[in-house]
Design a protein around this motif. Structure first.
Motif, short mmCIF file in Angstrom:
data_model
loop_
_atom_site.label_atom_id
_atom_site.label_comp_id
_atom_site.label_asym_id
_atom_site.label_seq_id
_atom_site.Cartn_x
_atom_site.Cartn_y
_atom_site.Cartn_z
N ARG A 91 0.84 -1.21 0.00
CA ARG A 91 0.00 0.00 0.00
C ARG A 91 0.87 1.25 0.00
O ARG A 91 0.62 2.19 -0.75
N SER A 147 2.50 1.62 -3.52
CA SER A 147 1.53 1.97 -4.57
C SER A 147 1.00 3.39 -4.38
O SER A 147 0.76 4.11 -5.36
N LYS A 148 0.84 3.81 -3.13
CA LYS A 148 0.40 5.19 -2.86
C LYS A 148 1.48 6.19 -3.27
O LYS A 148 1.20 7.18 -3.94
N GLY A 174 -4.11 5.05 -8.21
CA GLY A 174 -5.41 5.45 -7.68
C GLY A 174 -5.82 4.53 -6.54
O GLY A 174 -5.27 3.44 -6.38
N SER A 175 -6.79 4.96 -5.76
CA SER A 175 -7.19 4.18 -4.58
C SER A 175 -7.71 2.79 -4.96
O SER A 175 -7.45 1.82 -4.24
N VAL A 176 -8.41 2.65 -6.07
CA VAL A 176 -8.92 1.34 -6.49
C VAL A 176 -7.76 0.41 -6.83
O VAL A 176 -7.74 -0.75 -6.41
N GLN A 232 -4.73 0.69 -5.70
CA GLN A 232 -4.02 0.40 -4.45
C GLN A 232 -4.66 -0.81 -3.75
O GLN A 232 -3.96 -1.69 -3.25
N VAL A 233 -5.98 -0.85 -3.75
CA VAL A 233 -6.70 -1.97 -3.13
C VAL A 233 -6.43 -3.25 -3.92
O VAL A 233 -6.20 -4.32 -3.33
N THR A 276 -2.82 -4.39 -3.04
CA THR A 276 -2.67 -4.93 -1.68
C THR A 276 -3.44 -6.24 -1.51
O THR A 276 -2.99 -7.12 -0.79
#
Length: 135
Positions: free
Chosen positions: A23, A26-27, A32-34, A36-37, A40
């Protein structure tokens, strides 16, 4: 760029550490947040498989950049029993542990590139790459 992070997987808490590192990276890379999920989740599945089936191994996270595109490469490497039937493991719903059987097929769907190399009795290497989308 090509920064490399290695997380040894020997205990259940190592799975959490691998997720957190994924996380963070990737951050930092501005996924993007999607995505990143997705990254992870893939890391978590791969680390959990090492813990459950091989007992120990490692997750490596590598930042990729070639001038035109950037991404993160996740590799799960173990010296466990190997996978007897790779084709079967890639089928949704197949599980040897009584789970949902979504782990490896899920990783393949979550990431952009996916390879699996396993020698029965010697170990497994799974590599997955997620490319950074242009915004």
């Amino acid at each position: 760029m090509n920064n490399l992070t290695v997380i040894r997987i020997q205990h259940e808490l190592d799975i959490v550490e691998a997720r957190q590192k994924g996380r963070e990276i990737s951050k930092k890379m501005a996924f993007g947040s999607v995505d990143q999920v997705r990254i992870t989740t893939a890391i978590s599945e791969l680390a959990r498989n090492i813990y459950l089936y091989a007992g120990s191994g490692e997750i490596t996270l590598e930042e990729l950049a070639d001038g035109h595109k950037a991404g993160i490469k996740v590799a799960a490497v173990d010296k466990g029993p190997g996978i007897a039937d790779i084709k079967k493991v890639l089928e949704d719903g197949y599980s040897t542990s009584g789970g949902l059987g979504a782990g490896i097929p899920g990783v393949k769907r979550l990431m952009d590139e996916f390879t699996i190399d396993s020698v029965f009795g010697e170990g497994t290497t799974i590599t997955a790459i997620k490319w950074l989308r242009k915004r």
